[in-house]
Design a protein around this motif. Structure first.
Motif, short mmCIF file in Angstrom:
data_model
loop_
_atom_site.label_atom_id
_atom_site.label_comp_id
_atom_site.label_asym_id
_atom_site.label_seq_id
_atom_site.Cartn_x
_atom_site.Cartn_y
_atom_site.Cartn_z
N MET A 53 -1.30 7.85 3.03
CA MET A 53 -0.99 8.88 2.05
C MET A 53 -0.23 10.02 2.71
SD MET A 53 -1.80 8.74 -1.16
CE MET A 53 -3.42 8.46 -1.83
N ARG A 54 -0.65 10.36 3.92
CA ARG A 54 0.00 11.45 4.65
C ARG A 54 1.45 11.10 4.96
NH1 ARG A 54 -3.06 14.49 9.55
NH2 ARG A 54 -1.49 16.03 10.09
N THR A 55 1.68 9.85 5.38
CA THR A 55 3.05 9.41 5.69
C THR A 55 3.91 9.46 4.43
OG1 THR A 55 2.12 7.94 7.35
CG2 THR A 55 4.38 7.52 6.68
N ARG A 101 4.11 6.15 -5.04
CA ARG A 101 4.06 6.36 -6.49
C ARG A 101 3.16 7.53 -6.86
NH1 ARG A 101 3.46 0.30 -8.51
NH2 ARG A 101 5.63 -0.31 -8.36
N LYS A 102 2.09 7.68 -6.10
CA LYS A 102 1.17 8.77 -6.40
C LYS A 102 1.78 10.12 -6.05
CE LYS A 102 -3.26 6.57 -6.27
NZ LYS A 102 -4.58 6.47 -5.69
N LEU A 158 7.82 3.26 5.67
CA LEU A 158 7.43 2.05 6.40
C LEU A 158 8.02 2.06 7.81
CD1 LEU A 158 5.89 -0.59 6.07
CD2 LEU A 158 7.95 -1.61 5.16
N VAL A 159 9.29 2.44 7.89
CA VAL A 159 9.95 2.48 9.20
C VAL A 159 9.27 3.49 10.11
CG1 VAL A 159 12.08 3.12 10.39
CG2 VAL A 159 12.18 1.67 8.37
N SER A 160 9.00 4.69 9.58
CA SER A 160 8.39 5.70 10.46
C SER A 160 6.96 5.32 10.83
CB SER A 160 8.44 7.09 9.82
OG SER A 160 7.61 7.13 8.71
N ARG A 215 0.83 -1.21 0.00
CA ARG A 215 0.00 0.00 0.00
C ARG A 215 0.86 1.26 0.00
NH1 ARG A 215 -3.99 -0.25 4.74
NH2 ARG A 215 -5.02 1.45 3.66
N LEU A 216 2.03 1.17 0.68
CA LEU A 216 2.92 2.32 0.68
C LEU A 216 3.55 2.56 -0.69
CD1 LEU A 216 4.73 2.27 4.11
CD2 LEU A 216 3.46 4.16 3.12
#
Lengths: 191, 242
Positions: free
Chosen positions: A79-81, A33-34, A52-54, A27-28
């Motif tokens: 999306m925010r991350t 990509r977006k 992913l880590v954060s 999902r990330l």
């Protein structure tokens, strides 16, 4: 199960299942990509890993980070991350003005690409500068309304965020837009 | 552009002049350098998401009027936040369409019962088609990328006969499905079952893979659709196990 320090996890601090890791990562990748501009695409894998880590360092049990129905991390939160990571990276590179390795190794001096039509590029840049200058001359409510409008907000969204009435906001955008146009025409940027 | 158009404006549809202005600002952003007083990206996202009080928001908007770097970040956040919101709205419409699908399925089941009864009559020993005729091949047409669950998310599903079913909207028989099922708790997500390269949008879960899942647990099943090895759709759905 992926444990802390596992090669797959990138040193993530909490144990979590292979399935969750894979799904989150997928999902990330989609979210990054977006967000990622084309010129940063080569770094997208690193950005996904950073995100992913954060993400895993935050408390995933926080209910506000999960959608109500399926207890998954909400799309908006992912999306925010991804957004935070990509914008940070864009800023970092602009500050450093990083040069790709192949250019550093080249013996030829690097010349910025003027694009297919340098005159047109120059006109676009001058227009951008004129808009910034004209926005400063607008009275504050119109400046705020038009700025948000130029950022891509709809009138209703501008009204909601600034605590204004929708009709009043539509009027401010309309008048502010007119002011901006007149100012630009005064600077030689007619339609 | 008229005053009436302002309320209906969406980017790039009614106001080409504004699009030209946006383009001018975007070009400046390509070479601009962030300043020390630029807000953190997360603050910009919070502003775009409507999480900031109006006073603080005004301050940030004033900053972005003069700072093309932050203006660019703001525009990006608007697009993404809107997309994330629209995804949520889509999920709501998925639920509505699932209710429609529920009644349509009943109609299909009823129709199938009639067809099967007819087929049983035609193929029973002594019937007109009791030879070795092959079963009819079901062919669906069209192409699409949306996954819609046909298995109810709210009804308790039988653990000894758990069948997941989904469909593509619009129909896309060429899609290959991968399904992952996880057991979701407040603390963690545990993989339960996985099936790959499914040619039909339907999967029966072996009861033994559900043995350790307690009654009433929520499972999450995720369908990934691929075409020519590329993912074209992906969606997760909850279900409750009896």
């Amino acid at each position: 199960m992926v444990q802390s320090g596992d090669a797959n996890s990138g040193g993530l601090p909490t144990p979590f299942s292979d399935g969750e890791y894979r799904r989150l990562r997928r999902r990330l990748v989609h979210a990054v990509r977006k967000v990622c501009p084309a010129w940063l695409a080569a770094q997208s894998d690193d950005l996904v890993q950073d995100a992913l880590v954060s993400l895993m360092r935050r408390d995933l049990s926080q209910p506000e980070n999960r959608s109500e129905e399926n207890h998954e991390l909400s799309q908006s939160y992912l999306m925010r991350t991804a957004y935070n990571k990509v914008v940070d990276e864009i800023r970092r590179r602009r500050v450093r003005r990083e040069v790709p390795i192949e250019d550093e190794e080249s013996e030829e001096p690097s010349i910025p690409d003027p694009g297919p039509d340098p005159d047109r590029e120059l006109r676009r840049r001058l227009l951008g500068q004129a808009i910034q200058s004209c926005l400063e001359t607008l009275i504050q409510p119109r400046r705020l309304a038009v700025t948000l409008y130029l950022h891509g907000h709809r009138a209703k969204e501008v009204a909601r965020r600034l605590g204004w009435d929708t009709k009043q906001t539509e009027n401010l955008i309309f008048r502010g837009r007119q002011d901006l146009q007149e100012c630009l025409e005064g600077k030689g940027f007619g339609r | 552009m008229s005053l009436n158009d302002v309320g209906r404006e969406t980017r790039g549809t009614l106001d080409p002049e504004a699009d030209r202005w946006r383009d001018g600002l975007a070009v400046l952003a390509e070479t601009a350098v962030p300043q020390e007083d630029c807000p953190e990206p997360d603050r910009i996202w919070a502003a775009v998401a409507g999480e900031l009080p109006p006073d603080e928001l005004r301050e940030m908007v004033s900053h972005t009027a003069a700072c093309v770097v932050c203006a660019e970040a703001w525009r990006l956040a608007v697009e993404l936040e809107r997309e994330a919101t629209e995804d949520l709205e889509d999920e709501g419409s998925d639920e509505r369409s699932q209710r429609t699908v529920f009644w349509r399925n009943w109609a299909q089941v009823a129709a199938m019962v009639v067809v099967l009864a007819g087929a049983a009559f035609l193929t029973h020993e002594g019937g007109p088609f009791s030879g070795n005729a092959p079963p009819p091949e079901v062919v669906r047409s069209g192409a699409g990328t949306r996954v819609v669950a046909l298995t109810s998310p709210s009804e308790l599903q039988p653990r000894d006969d758990l069948v997941l079913a989904w469909e593509w909207q619009p129909p896309a028989p060429e899609l290959i499905s991968h399904v992952e099922i996880t057991w979701e708790t407040a603390e963690r997500s545990e993989p339960i079952f996985e099936a790959r390269d499914l040619l039909v949008p339907r999967l029966r879960i072996p009861p033994e893979s559900l043995a350790r899942v307690p009654s009433g647990a929520t499972l999450l099943w995720e369908v990934t659709a691929t075409r020519d090895g590329k993912v074209v759709a992906q969606k997760s759905f909850p279900l409750r196990l009896e």
